[in-house]
Scaffold this motif. Sequence first.
Motif, PDB file in Angstrom:
ATOM      1  N   PRO A  51       0.540  -1.203   0.490  1.00  0.00           N
ATOM      2  CA  PRO A  51       0.223  -0.118   0.067  1.00  0.00           C
ATOM      3  C   PRO A  51       0.824   1.320  -0.174  1.00  0.00           C
ATOM      4  CG  PRO A  51      -0.252  -1.278   2.219  1.00  0.00           C
ATOM      5  CD  PRO A  51       0.412  -1.718   1.350  1.00  0.00           C
ATOM      6  N   ALA A  52      -0.270   2.400  -0.744  1.00  0.00           N
ATOM      7  CA  ALA A  52       0.878   3.917  -0.517  1.00  0.00           C
ATOM      8  C   ALA A  52       0.207   4.630  -0.103  1.00  0.00           C
ATOM      9  CB  ALA A  52       0.959   3.979  -2.030  1.00  0.00           C
ATOM     10  N   LEU A  53       0.972   5.407   0.549  1.00  0.00           N
ATOM     11  CA  LEU A  53       0.005   6.859   1.406  1.00  0.00           C
ATOM     12  C   LEU A  53       0.090   7.708   0.481  1.00  0.00           C
ATOM     13  CD1 LEU A  53       1.733   6.887   4.994  1.00  0.00           C
ATOM     14  CD2 LEU A  53      -0.395   6.157   4.429  1.00  0.00           C
ATOM     15  N   VAL A  54      -0.805   8.124   0.112  1.00  0.00           N
ATOM     16  CA  VAL A  54      -1.807   9.205  -1.063  1.00  0.00           C
ATOM     17  C   VAL A  54      -1.502  11.087   0.132  1.00  0.00           C
ATOM     18  CG1 VAL A  54      -2.260  10.229  -2.579  1.00  0.00           C
ATOM     19  CG2 VAL A  54      -2.092   7.822  -2.083  1.00  0.00           C
ATOM     20  N   PHE A  55      -0.512  12.011  -0.199  1.00  0.00           N
ATOM     21  CA  PHE A  55      -0.774  13.068   0.622  1.00  0.00           C
ATOM     22  C   PHE A  55      -1.064  14.313  -0.790  1.00  0.00           C
ATOM     23  CE2 PHE A  55       2.811  10.836   2.229  1.00  0.00           C
ATOM     24  CZ  PHE A  55       2.118  10.898   3.993  1.00  0.00           C
TER      25      PHE A  55
END
Length: 76
Positions: A51-55
Motif C-alpha cells: 500500500p501507498a500513502l497518498v498526501f
Amino acid sequence: MTFENGVRADEIKGARWRKASASTGKGECVEVAALGKGEVAMRNSRFPSGPALVFTPQEWTAFLSAAKAEEFDTLT
C-alpha cells in the motif's frame, strides 16, 4: 487521476519512485513519487507493491515541515 490512501503502489502507473540520497540501499527506506495535482505518494521500499500513502499538497508540506523540525525524532 486521483488515488486513494492504501492503493497498491504498483497500481500507480507511471510513478517515478525516488529514494532519499541518505538511503543505505539495504531495502530499509521509503520511496516517494510525485502524482498529479501536487499529490505525493509514499511506499515502503521493502514492499514495492504494497500500500501507498497518498498526501495532498498541504499534507505533504505539513509532514516535511514537521520532519525538518525534528518533531518525529522521539519515535526512534
